[in-house]
Design a protein around this motif. Sequence first.
Motif, PDB file in Angstrom:
ATOM      1  N   GLN A  99       0.716  -1.204   0.070  1.00  0.00           N
ATOM      2  CA  GLN A  99       0.037   0.125  -0.284  1.00  0.00           C
ATOM      3  C   GLN A  99       0.985   0.893  -0.066  1.00  0.00           C
ATOM      4  OE1 GLN A  99      -2.463  -0.202   3.707  1.00  0.00           O
ATOM      5  NE2 GLN A  99      -4.053   1.619   3.035  1.00  0.00           N
ATOM      6  N   PRO A 100       1.143   2.181  -1.003  1.00  0.00           N
ATOM      7  CA  PRO A 100       2.029   3.260  -0.977  1.00  0.00           C
ATOM      8  C   PRO A 100       1.803   3.868   0.182  1.00  0.00           C
ATOM      9  CG  PRO A 100       1.039   2.691  -3.025  1.00  0.00           C
ATOM     10  CD  PRO A 100       0.218   1.992  -2.630  1.00  0.00           C
ATOM     11  N   ILE A 101       2.843   4.732   0.642  1.00  0.00           N
ATOM     12  CA  ILE A 101       3.067   5.246   1.981  1.00  0.00           C
ATOM     13  C   ILE A 101       2.868   6.742   1.466  1.00  0.00           C
ATOM     14  CG2 ILE A 101       4.156   5.610   4.031  1.00  0.00           C
ATOM     15  CD1 ILE A 101       5.321   3.397   3.607  1.00  0.00           C
ATOM     16  N   LEU A 102       1.247   7.281   1.790  1.00  0.00           N
ATOM     17  CA  LEU A 102       1.439   8.853   1.993  1.00  0.00           C
ATOM     18  C   LEU A 102       2.929   9.610   2.380  1.00  0.00           C
ATOM     19  CD1 LEU A 102      -0.495  11.663   0.223  1.00  0.00           C
ATOM     20  CD2 LEU A 102      -1.800  11.099   2.235  1.00  0.00           C
ATOM     21  N   LEU A 103       3.433  10.241   1.591  1.00  0.00           N
ATOM     22  CA  LEU A 103       4.092  11.234   2.911  1.00  0.00           C
ATOM     23  C   LEU A 103       3.748  12.293   3.448  1.00  0.00           C
ATOM     24  CD1 LEU A 103       7.729  10.246   0.710  1.00  0.00           C
ATOM     25  CD2 LEU A 103       6.447   9.122   2.704  1.00  0.00           C
ATOM     26  N   ASN A 104       3.089  12.814   2.672  1.00  0.00           N
ATOM     27  CA  ASN A 104       2.805  14.695   2.754  1.00  0.00           C
ATOM     28  C   ASN A 104       2.334  14.584   3.883  1.00  0.00           C
ATOM     29  OD1 ASN A 104       1.959  13.925   0.723  1.00  0.00           O
ATOM     30  ND2 ASN A 104       1.178  16.134  -0.172  1.00  0.00           N
ATOM     31  N   GLU A 105       2.328  14.371   5.463  1.00  0.00           N
ATOM     32  CA  GLU A 105       2.091  14.742   6.324  1.00  0.00           C
ATOM     33  C   GLU A 105       2.821  13.811   7.304  1.00  0.00           C
ATOM     34  OE1 GLU A 105      -0.590  16.117   6.876  1.00  0.00           O
ATOM     35  OE2 GLU A 105      -1.926  15.696   4.653  1.00  0.00           O
ATOM     36  N   LEU A 106       3.614  13.204   6.582  1.00  0.00           N
ATOM     37  CA  LEU A 106       4.933  13.278   7.622  1.00  0.00           C
ATOM     38  C   LEU A 106       5.690  14.037   8.428  1.00  0.00           C
ATOM     39  CD1 LEU A 106       6.255  10.066   6.415  1.00  0.00           C
ATOM     40  CD2 LEU A 106       4.823  10.721   8.329  1.00  0.00           C
ATOM     41  N   PRO A 107       6.461  13.893   9.664  1.00  0.00           N
ATOM     42  CA  PRO A 107       7.341  15.341  10.280  1.00  0.00           C
ATOM     43  C   PRO A 107       8.557  15.132   8.752  1.00  0.00           C
ATOM     44  CG  PRO A 107       7.790  13.613  11.221  1.00  0.00           C
ATOM     45  CD  PRO A 107       6.107  13.229  10.742  1.00  0.00           C
ATOM     46  N   GLY A 108       8.705  16.758   8.984  1.00  0.00           N
ATOM     47  CA  GLY A 108       9.782  16.552   7.650  1.00  0.00           C
ATOM     48  C   GLY A 108       9.169  16.991   6.564  1.00  0.00           C
ATOM     49  N   PHE A 109       8.457  16.464   5.768  1.00  0.00           N
ATOM     50  CA  PHE A 109       8.355  16.478   4.317  1.00  0.00           C
ATOM     51  C   PHE A 109       8.674  17.538   3.764  1.00  0.00           C
ATOM     52  CE2 PHE A 109       5.827  16.279   0.524  1.00  0.00           C
ATOM     53  CZ  PHE A 109       5.987  15.141   0.171  1.00  0.00           C
ATOM     54  N   SER A 110       8.403  18.884   3.830  1.00  0.00           N
ATOM     55  CA  SER A 110       7.839  19.954   3.336  1.00  0.00           C
ATOM     56  C   SER A 110       9.519  20.336   2.739  1.00  0.00           C
ATOM     57  CB  SER A 110       7.295  20.721   3.894  1.00  0.00           C
ATOM     58  OG  SER A 110       6.362  20.761   4.136  1.00  0.00           O
ATOM     59  N   GLU A 111       9.688  20.139   4.225  1.00  0.00           N
ATOM     60  CA  GLU A 111      11.556  20.644   4.434  1.00  0.00           C
ATOM     61  C   GLU A 111      12.420  19.617   3.170  1.00  0.00           C
ATOM     62  OE1 GLU A 111      15.627  20.566   6.692  1.00  0.00           O
ATOM     63  OE2 GLU A 111      14.010  20.500   8.117  1.00  0.00           O
ATOM     64  N   PHE A 112      11.875  18.499   3.352  1.00  0.00           N
ATOM     65  CA  PHE A 112      12.498  17.369   2.333  1.00  0.00           C
ATOM     66  C   PHE A 112      11.909  17.790   0.849  1.00  0.00           C
ATOM     67  CE2 PHE A 112      11.745  12.880   0.764  1.00  0.00           C
ATOM     68  CZ  PHE A 112      14.143  12.863   0.258  1.00  0.00           C
ATOM     69  N   LYS A 113      11.054  18.195   0.362  1.00  0.00           N
ATOM     70  CA  LYS A 113      10.547  18.393  -0.672  1.00  0.00           C
ATOM     71  C   LYS A 113      11.529  19.447  -1.266  1.00  0.00           C
ATOM     72  CE  LYS A 113       6.561  20.075  -2.294  1.00  0.00           C
ATOM     73  NZ  LYS A 113       5.222  19.897  -2.508  1.00  0.00           N
ATOM     74  N   SER A 114      11.712  20.842  -0.682  1.00  0.00           N
ATOM     75  CA  SER A 114      11.800  21.445  -0.780  1.00  0.00           C
ATOM     76  C   SER A 114      13.453  21.121  -1.144  1.00  0.00           C
ATOM     77  CB  SER A 114      11.591  22.962   0.113  1.00  0.00           C
ATOM     78  OG  SER A 114      10.961  22.981   0.539  1.00  0.00           O
ATOM     79  N   ALA A 115      13.924  20.559  -0.228  1.00  0.00           N
ATOM     80  CA  ALA A 115      15.364  20.104  -0.446  1.00  0.00           C
ATOM     81  C   ALA A 115      15.763  19.434  -1.442  1.00  0.00           C
ATOM     82  CB  ALA A 115      16.157  19.562   1.123  1.00  0.00           C
ATOM     83  N   CYS A 116      14.572  18.490  -1.460  1.00  0.00           N
ATOM     84  CA  CYS A 116      14.971  18.248  -3.237  1.00  0.00           C
ATOM     85  C   CYS A 116      14.267  18.920  -4.688  1.00  0.00           C
ATOM     86  CB  CYS A 116      14.092  16.848  -3.017  1.00  0.00           C
ATOM     87  SG  CYS A 116      15.071  16.096  -1.810  1.00  0.00           S
ATOM     88  N   ALA A 117      14.322  20.004  -4.476  1.00  0.00           N
ATOM     89  CA  ALA A 117      13.773  20.698  -5.355  1.00  0.00           C
ATOM     90  C   ALA A 117      12.399  20.162  -6.297  1.00  0.00           C
ATOM     91  CB  ALA A 117      14.955  21.259  -6.065  1.00  0.00           C
ATOM     92  N   ASN A 118      11.509  19.517  -5.011  1.00  0.00           N
ATOM     93  CA  ASN A 118      10.107  18.895  -5.934  1.00  0.00           C
ATOM     94  C   ASN A 118      10.785  17.810  -6.575  1.00  0.00           C
ATOM     95  OD1 ASN A 118       8.570  21.001  -4.610  1.00  0.00           O
ATOM     96  ND2 ASN A 118       8.741  21.939  -6.531  1.00  0.00           N
ATOM     97  N   PHE A 119      11.717  17.263  -5.749  1.00  0.00           N
ATOM     98  CA  PHE A 119      11.595  15.993  -6.369  1.00  0.00           C
ATOM     99  C   PHE A 119      12.539  15.408  -8.061  1.00  0.00           C
ATOM    100  CE2 PHE A 119       8.456  14.792  -2.830  1.00  0.00           C
ATOM    101  CZ  PHE A 119       9.701  14.792  -2.393  1.00  0.00           C
ATOM    102  N   VAL A 120      12.395  16.913  -8.801  1.00  0.00           N
ATOM    103  CA  VAL A 120      12.235  17.009 -10.240  1.00  0.00           C
ATOM    104  C   VAL A 120      13.402  16.132 -11.221  1.00  0.00           C
ATOM    105  CG1 VAL A 120      10.758  19.289 -10.873  1.00  0.00           C
ATOM    106  CG2 VAL A 120      13.308  18.646 -10.528  1.00  0.00           C
ATOM    107  N   THR A 121      14.379  16.426  -9.895  1.00  0.00           N
ATOM    108  CA  THR A 121      15.418  14.980 -10.978  1.00  0.00           C
ATOM    109  C   THR A 121      15.634  14.126 -10.015  1.00  0.00           C
ATOM    110  OG1 THR A 121      17.034  16.401  -9.995  1.00  0.00           O
ATOM    111  CG2 THR A 121      16.244  16.737 -12.087  1.00  0.00           C
TER     112      THR A 121
END
Length: 282
Positions: A99-121
């Motif tokens: 069952q794919p795991i939804l990451l949005n609500e997990l602690p530190g996710f927004s910061e992680f997403k920004s650090a990864c430039a929205n995962f583009v590459t």
Amino acid sequence: MKQYYIQYHNADKMGYLPDADSQDVKSIRLKPEIRDNLFFFTKRHMVNKAVGENCFMIVGVRGKSRRSDFYLWSSFRIDSVKRVGNRYNAFGTGFNFEQPILLNELPGFSEFKSACANFVTFQNISKHQFCKLLVEFTDNASLELAQLKEAKTEDLLLTALEELNSRMQHVTPEKMVSVIELTLRKDQTIVSLLKQVANYQCQFPDCCSEVRTKSGQNYVEVAHVKPVNEGGQSILGNLIVLCPNHHKEFDYGDLQIREQTLSRLNGFLNGREFTIDLIGAT
Ligand SMILES: [Zn+2]
């Protein structure tokens, strides 16, 4: 040190979800199994450095109110990379999360997403704190997979033994021992399943015998506790996995069986008492 990478799959742009029939992520159940054909492509040359390392597939799906939901979809080791035109195809061994795991609500996710430039590459995330969480999800799922595999092996063993038992019902007691020995010698499925279920360890209590084979497995043998025609036991309770020493001691030593049931074996071997829980016992 192990390196961890992420690859992003934009479900809206690509028009599909990897290995899923449905478009409704919440109801998706992917087959939990180890596969060696997980695949992605990227334009980044650095993927060549990631061969032998771990990669997480993150899948983005448009959620409610135009926000994207990000899911941890699969985890695998990158086995090989092949250049095709201006892109690189990467192939790996691993699994999809059931069952794919939804990451949005997990602690530190927004910061992680920004650090990864929205995962583009495709990129290395080993140093990021959030990586630990992804590793933890992977470890838990791997453990469940291993348990599932073990349960399957035991099922296969029980089925094989049941078939053997039903074949045995048509054999006269006089012929029982020779037939069983012949069957066992020919029936490598049962022998190998028994060894697998015993985890390639001698079943004699506290035996630490180690005979390492070329394949890396511990060497063990499948033995008969006592001739079948003496006790009339089902073959299931009469098979035991032993190291070569204990096997010979069983055959040539002073063996006195006090109790033999389908699930338990108790007795004395050269004066030493032992109790063994037999394989397949429920
Ligand atoms: Zn042993």
